[in-house]
Design an enzyme around this catalytic site. Sequence first.
Site, short mmCIF file in Angstrom:
data_model
loop_
_atom_site.label_atom_id
_atom_site.label_comp_id
_atom_site.label_asym_id
_atom_site.label_seq_id
_atom_site.Cartn_x
_atom_site.Cartn_y
_atom_site.Cartn_z
N ALA A 177 0.80 -1.22 0.00
CA ALA A 177 0.00 0.00 0.00
C ALA A 177 0.83 1.27 0.00
O ALA A 177 0.28 2.37 0.09
CB ALA A 177 -0.93 0.00 1.21
N SER A 178 2.14 1.16 -0.13
CA SER A 178 2.97 2.37 -0.08
C SER A 178 3.29 2.93 -1.46
O SER A 178 3.92 3.97 -1.57
CB SER A 178 4.27 2.07 0.68
OG SER A 178 5.01 1.06 0.02
N SER A 179 2.83 2.25 -2.52
CA SER A 179 3.08 2.76 -3.88
C SER A 179 2.07 2.16 -4.85
O SER A 179 1.37 1.20 -4.53
CB SER A 179 4.51 2.42 -4.33
OG SER A 179 4.68 1.03 -4.43
N TYR A 212 5.19 -14.80 -13.63
CA TYR A 212 4.22 -13.84 -13.12
C TYR A 212 2.79 -14.26 -13.45
O TYR A 212 1.92 -14.32 -12.58
CB TYR A 212 4.51 -12.46 -13.70
CG TYR A 212 3.56 -11.38 -13.25
CD1 TYR A 212 3.61 -10.88 -11.95
CD2 TYR A 212 2.61 -10.86 -14.12
CE1 TYR A 212 2.74 -9.89 -11.53
CE2 TYR A 212 1.74 -9.86 -13.71
CZ TYR A 212 1.80 -9.39 -12.42
OH TYR A 212 0.94 -8.41 -12.02
#
Length: 167
Positions: free
Chosen positions: A11-13, A154
Amino acid sequence: MRGKTVLITSASSGIGHATALKIAGAGGRVIIVARDPEKLASTKAEIEAAGGEAHVYSADVADMTSCDKLVSQVVKDHGGIDVLVNNADCSIRRSVHLSYDRFHDFERTMQLNYFGSLRLIMGFIPGMVERNRGQIINILSIGVQVNQPRFSAYVASKAGLTRGLHW
């Protein structure tokens, strides 16, 4: 979202940051999770400056012990969550053809993108079932639908979350 407790990983970027801002802006109580405490503090300050409520937890979702500690601490501090947003991921841009000797690429990617998300789901879902409410949102990739070349590990890791758990 008013009154809902929403946990967002990474949640920081990026998507996680934008999601945290939107949910807090809509009255949700956000629990923001990432590895970098400084970036988390910055995101928390941004949310609170806009009048929102944010709680910070530093955790490495690729580490199962870290996931378990996160679940335990969040349940202890907040009594559980209403919404889990599994956003943390790792992307390696390399085709299978160039990965014959790089099995560890698949292991690392699955560890974070699939097993980490699943560990959080399995940790929080008992409380959701007990309260007869809850929502799990897994941030995936368009690559799962279009089978994007050069992102084998991925896409495989994200495809595992498309089928989900039904309860």
